[in-house]
Motif scaffolding. Structure first.
Motif, PDB file in Angstrom:
ATOM      1  N   PRO A 124       0.906  -1.051   0.087  1.00 22.08           N
ATOM      2  CA  PRO A 124       0.063  -0.123  -0.151  1.00 22.08           C
ATOM      3  C   PRO A 124       0.967   1.306   0.212  1.00 22.08           C
ATOM      4  O   PRO A 124       2.005   1.146   0.708  1.00 22.08           O
ATOM      5  CB  PRO A 124      -0.834  -0.193   1.287  1.00 22.08           C
ATOM      6  CG  PRO A 124      -0.986  -1.616   1.639  1.00 22.08           C
ATOM      7  CD  PRO A 124       0.436  -2.190   1.061  1.00 22.08           C
ATOM      8  N   GLY A 125       0.475   2.323  -0.700  1.00 21.84           N
ATOM      9  CA  GLY A 125       1.045   3.584  -0.916  1.00 21.84           C
ATOM     10  C   GLY A 125       2.208   3.662  -1.946  1.00 21.84           C
ATOM     11  O   GLY A 125       3.123   4.318  -1.943  1.00 21.84           O
ATOM     12  N   ALA A 126       2.310   2.434  -2.562  1.00 22.22           N
ATOM     13  CA  ALA A 126       3.334   2.541  -3.691  1.00 22.22           C
ATOM     14  C   ALA A 126       2.619   1.991  -5.096  1.00 22.22           C
ATOM     15  O   ALA A 126       1.574   1.480  -5.093  1.00 22.22           O
ATOM     16  CB  ALA A 126       4.509   1.597  -3.267  1.00 22.22           C
ATOM     17  N   ALA A 127       3.781   2.097  -6.061  1.00 22.85           N
ATOM     18  CA  ALA A 127       3.328   1.492  -7.593  1.00 22.85           C
ATOM     19  C   ALA A 127       4.496   0.880  -8.033  1.00 22.85           C
ATOM     20  O   ALA A 127       5.625   1.305  -7.994  1.00 22.85           O
ATOM     21  CB  ALA A 127       2.744   2.590  -8.259  1.00 22.85           C
ATOM     22  N   THR A 128       4.121  -0.063  -9.073  1.00 20.70           N
ATOM     23  CA  THR A 128       5.088  -0.855  -9.758  1.00 20.70           C
ATOM     24  C   THR A 128       4.595  -0.456 -11.263  1.00 20.70           C
ATOM     25  O   THR A 128       3.524  -0.861 -11.498  1.00 20.70           O
ATOM     26  CB  THR A 128       5.451  -2.137  -9.355  1.00 20.70           C
ATOM     27  OG1 THR A 128       5.644  -2.403  -7.935  1.00 20.70           O
ATOM     28  CG2 THR A 128       6.288  -2.991 -10.215  1.00 20.70           C
ATOM     29  N   VAL A 129       5.609  -0.286 -11.996  1.00 19.46           N
ATOM     30  CA  VAL A 129       5.375   0.081 -13.411  1.00 19.46           C
ATOM     31  C   VAL A 129       6.135  -0.743 -14.300  1.00 19.46           C
ATOM     32  O   VAL A 129       7.540  -0.669 -14.040  1.00 19.46           O
ATOM     33  CB  VAL A 129       5.448   1.568 -13.925  1.00 19.46           C
ATOM     34  CG1 VAL A 129       4.971   1.630 -15.291  1.00 19.46           C
ATOM     35  CG2 VAL A 129       4.246   2.211 -12.857  1.00 19.46           C
ATOM     36  N   VAL A 130       5.738  -1.644 -15.226  1.00 17.73           N
ATOM     37  CA  VAL A 130       6.523  -2.102 -16.068  1.00 17.73           C
ATOM     38  C   VAL A 130       6.021  -1.750 -17.626  1.00 17.73           C
ATOM     39  O   VAL A 130       5.247  -1.711 -18.194  1.00 17.73           O
ATOM     40  CB  VAL A 130       6.172  -3.861 -16.051  1.00 17.73           C
ATOM     41  CG1 VAL A 130       7.062  -4.593 -17.267  1.00 17.73           C
ATOM     42  CG2 VAL A 130       6.365  -4.596 -14.617  1.00 17.73           C
ATOM     43  N   ARG A 131       7.195  -0.966 -17.970  1.00 20.31           N
ATOM     44  CA  ARG A 131       7.010  -0.465 -19.438  1.00 20.31           C
ATOM     45  C   ARG A 131       6.980  -1.557 -20.743  1.00 20.31           C
ATOM     46  O   ARG A 131       7.149  -2.678 -20.428  1.00 20.31           O
ATOM     47  CB  ARG A 131       8.267   0.772 -19.567  1.00 20.31           C
ATOM     48  CG  ARG A 131       8.105   1.785 -18.956  1.00 20.31           C
ATOM     49  CD  ARG A 131       9.055   2.614 -19.359  1.00 20.31           C
ATOM     50  NE  ARG A 131      10.666   2.426 -18.747  1.00 20.31           N
ATOM     51  CZ  ARG A 131      10.822   2.798 -17.287  1.00 20.31           C
ATOM     52  NH1 ARG A 131       9.800   3.739 -16.761  1.00 20.31           N
ATOM     53  NH2 ARG A 131      11.765   2.737 -16.807  1.00 20.31           N
ATOM     54  N   ASP A 132       6.172  -1.065 -21.713  1.00 18.32           N
ATOM     55  CA  ASP A 132       6.031  -1.932 -22.737  1.00 18.32           C
ATOM     56  C   ASP A 132       7.401  -2.111 -23.476  1.00 18.32           C
ATOM     57  O   ASP A 132       7.372  -1.506 -24.846  1.00 18.32           O
ATOM     58  CB  ASP A 132       4.936  -1.243 -23.492  1.00 18.32           C
ATOM     59  CG  ASP A 132       4.298  -2.299 -24.708  1.00 18.32           C
ATOM     60  OD1 ASP A 132       4.979  -3.565 -24.869  1.00 18.32           O
ATOM     61  OD2 ASP A 132       3.441  -1.900 -25.545  1.00 18.32           O
ATOM     62  N   ASP A 133       8.247  -2.675 -23.050  1.00 18.20           N
ATOM     63  CA  ASP A 133       9.561  -2.815 -23.662  1.00 18.20           C
ATOM     64  C   ASP A 133       9.955  -4.477 -23.484  1.00 18.20           C
ATOM     65  O   ASP A 133       9.588  -5.040 -22.385  1.00 18.20           O
ATOM     66  CB  ASP A 133      10.661  -2.064 -23.072  1.00 18.20           C
ATOM     67  CG  ASP A 133      11.842  -2.474 -23.233  1.00 18.20           C
ATOM     68  OD1 ASP A 133      12.438  -1.840 -24.578  1.00 18.20           O
ATOM     69  OD2 ASP A 133      12.848  -3.119 -22.694  1.00 18.20           O
ATOM     70  N   PRO A 134      10.130  -5.029 -24.376  1.00 13.27           N
ATOM     71  CA  PRO A 134      10.503  -6.446 -24.508  1.00 13.27           C
ATOM     72  C   PRO A 134      11.446  -6.915 -23.381  1.00 13.27           C
ATOM     73  O   PRO A 134      11.187  -7.743 -22.648  1.00 13.27           O
ATOM     74  CB  PRO A 134      11.018  -6.886 -25.786  1.00 13.27           C
ATOM     75  CG  PRO A 134      10.467  -6.018 -26.735  1.00 13.27           C
ATOM     76  CD  PRO A 134      10.346  -4.629 -25.860  1.00 13.27           C
ATOM     77  N   TYR A 135      12.706  -6.251 -23.487  1.00 16.45           N
ATOM     78  CA  TYR A 135      13.629  -6.691 -22.242  1.00 16.45           C
ATOM     79  C   TYR A 135      12.875  -6.339 -20.792  1.00 16.45           C
ATOM     80  O   TYR A 135      13.171  -7.231 -19.904  1.00 16.45           O
ATOM     81  CB  TYR A 135      14.980  -5.666 -22.483  1.00 16.45           C
ATOM     82  CG  TYR A 135      15.962  -5.972 -21.445  1.00 16.45           C
ATOM     83  CD1 TYR A 135      16.741  -7.003 -21.459  1.00 16.45           C
ATOM     84  CD2 TYR A 135      16.161  -5.096 -20.337  1.00 16.45           C
ATOM     85  CE1 TYR A 135      17.672  -7.274 -20.338  1.00 16.45           C
ATOM     86  CE2 TYR A 135      16.893  -5.316 -19.395  1.00 16.45           C
ATOM     87  CZ  TYR A 135      17.769  -6.474 -19.547  1.00 16.45           C
ATOM     88  OH  TYR A 135      18.557  -6.590 -18.655  1.00 16.45           O
ATOM     89  N   GLU A 136      12.477  -5.185 -20.642  1.00 20.29           N
ATOM     90  CA  GLU A 136      11.926  -4.900 -19.327  1.00 20.29           C
ATOM     91  C   GLU A 136      10.651  -5.933 -19.017  1.00 20.29           C
ATOM     92  O   GLU A 136      10.420  -6.400 -17.784  1.00 20.29           O
ATOM     93  CB  GLU A 136      11.241  -3.412 -19.199  1.00 20.29           C
ATOM     94  CG  GLU A 136      10.842  -3.112 -17.960  1.00 20.29           C
ATOM     95  CD  GLU A 136      10.621  -1.614 -17.796  1.00 20.29           C
ATOM     96  OE1 GLU A 136       9.996  -1.209 -16.839  1.00 20.29           O
ATOM     97  OE2 GLU A 136      11.199  -0.641 -18.593  1.00 20.29           O
TER      98      GLU A 136
END
Length: 336
Positions: A104-116
């Motif tokens: 809670p209170g945080a965010a995780t973002v995975v970008r639209d990039d094959p390696y990531e």
């Protein structure tokens, strides 16, 4: 001249709301805040979360996914005092996995990039992949497949022998970051609630059970009167210090039948282990309501259930003619 271009990156958000006290009204207010950022919102009230398609909103607001999620989290906290945890990625599966590992209170973002995408997915345990439950994960582990990376590296034909054709294809696609499922906007599925607040802190476990069964009777009667059936029940307990515990369980089949609802409510209450707990209030909510004509009742050779349903109908008529509660719902306590 080549006029083809790469499709714009998808950005799907899974957001969980961590409210101190839950109500249908508050959940709707939180969805309104989310809708002010993107109108493509798919409510998931059973666990107080939602999917949001941010793809078009990124261009409209001129922000990247991290920035837009930060704005949304700030608005929810400022307007309603509600913390959230969020996960964003190019697919529903990745967004859900990111949200599940975010406090809670945080965010995780995975970008639209094959390696990531590969970096995020490959080290996760197989059970973290949507669609791979504990039992399936144990089956895979017997073949040395313990991570999402292992699934991605396994031949489809091998997975099909282990999981079956459809499950193997879905697992392999999602292990490679492929998931074309769209966010489906819509209103939150209807729910119906009943509650009871004690005059004083109640420690008697027998009284706890009687109170919850009374709420079952009230909800079941209201469901049948409105011609609706429930797909799940949520029980919320408020303690003397105003803290709360909430448990949710899906029903074996959608129903408004009092004994079926009572069985599930009893399991929820027993699972909380409230012996000597100082309880201030109970709230029982019937979730994901549907029209009663959509139900498919599983027939049995036992005539007792049919008798109980006829009794239930007679009690409903008595309540309509006189007043609710005039006849005790004996069907709540089937004794044979």
């Amino acid at each position: 001249m080549n006029t083809t271009s790469r499709p714009r990156p998808r950005a799907i958000l899974r957001i969980h709301f961590h409210a101190a006290e839950r109500s249908e009204e508050l959940y709707g207010q939180l969805l309104t805040v989310v809708d002010s950022i993107s109108s493509r919102v798919e409510p998931l009230p059973a666990d107080w979360s939602a999917y949001v398609d941010l793809t078009g909103a990124l261009t409209y607001w001129g922000r990247d996914a991290e920035g837009l999620v930060a704005v949304l989290r700030l608005r929810l906290l400022a307007l309603h005092g509600v913390q959230c945890s969020a996960g964003a990625g190019p697919t529903r599966s990745i967004a859900a996995m990111a949200a599940d590992t975010t406090p809670p209170g945080a965010a995780t973002v995975v970008r639209d990039d094959p390696y990531e995408i590969a970096t995020f997915l490959r080290t996760k345990p197989a059970s973290a992949l949507p669609g791979i439950g504990p039992k399936t994960a144990r089956t895979l582990s017997r073949y040395g497949i313990t991570s999402v990376g292992d699934i991605a590296d396994t031949q489809l034909s091998t997975l099909q022998r282990i999981l079956g054709t459809t499950a193997a294809r879905l697992a392999l696609e999602r292990a490679h970051g492929i998931d074309e499922r769209a966010v489906v906007p819509g209103a939150a599925p209807r729910s119906m609630s009943a509650g009871h607040r004690f005059d004083r802190d109640e420690l008697d476990s027998d009284q706890h059970h009687r109170t919850v069964l009374g709420l079952v009777q009230e909800l079941a009667g209201r469901l049948r009167t409105s011609g609706e059936i429930a797909q799940a029940l949520t029980l919320t307990v408020t303690y003397a210090d105003r803290t709360q515990t909430t448990r949710n369980r899906s029903l074996a089949e959608p129903t408004a039948h009092t004994p079926s609802l009572a069985t599930t409510a009893h399991e929820l209450l027993t699972g909380l282990g409230l012996q000597r707990a100082r309880v201030r209030a109970f709230a029982l909510r019937a979730e994901r309501l549907r029209p009663a004509e959509e139900t498919v009742h599983q027939l049995t050779l036992d005539g007792r259930d049919d008798k109980l349903r006829r009794l239930e109908a007679a009690l409903d008529k008595a309540a309509t003619r006189y007043r609710p509660g005039i006849a005790r719902a004996a069907s709540t306590y089937p004794t044979g």
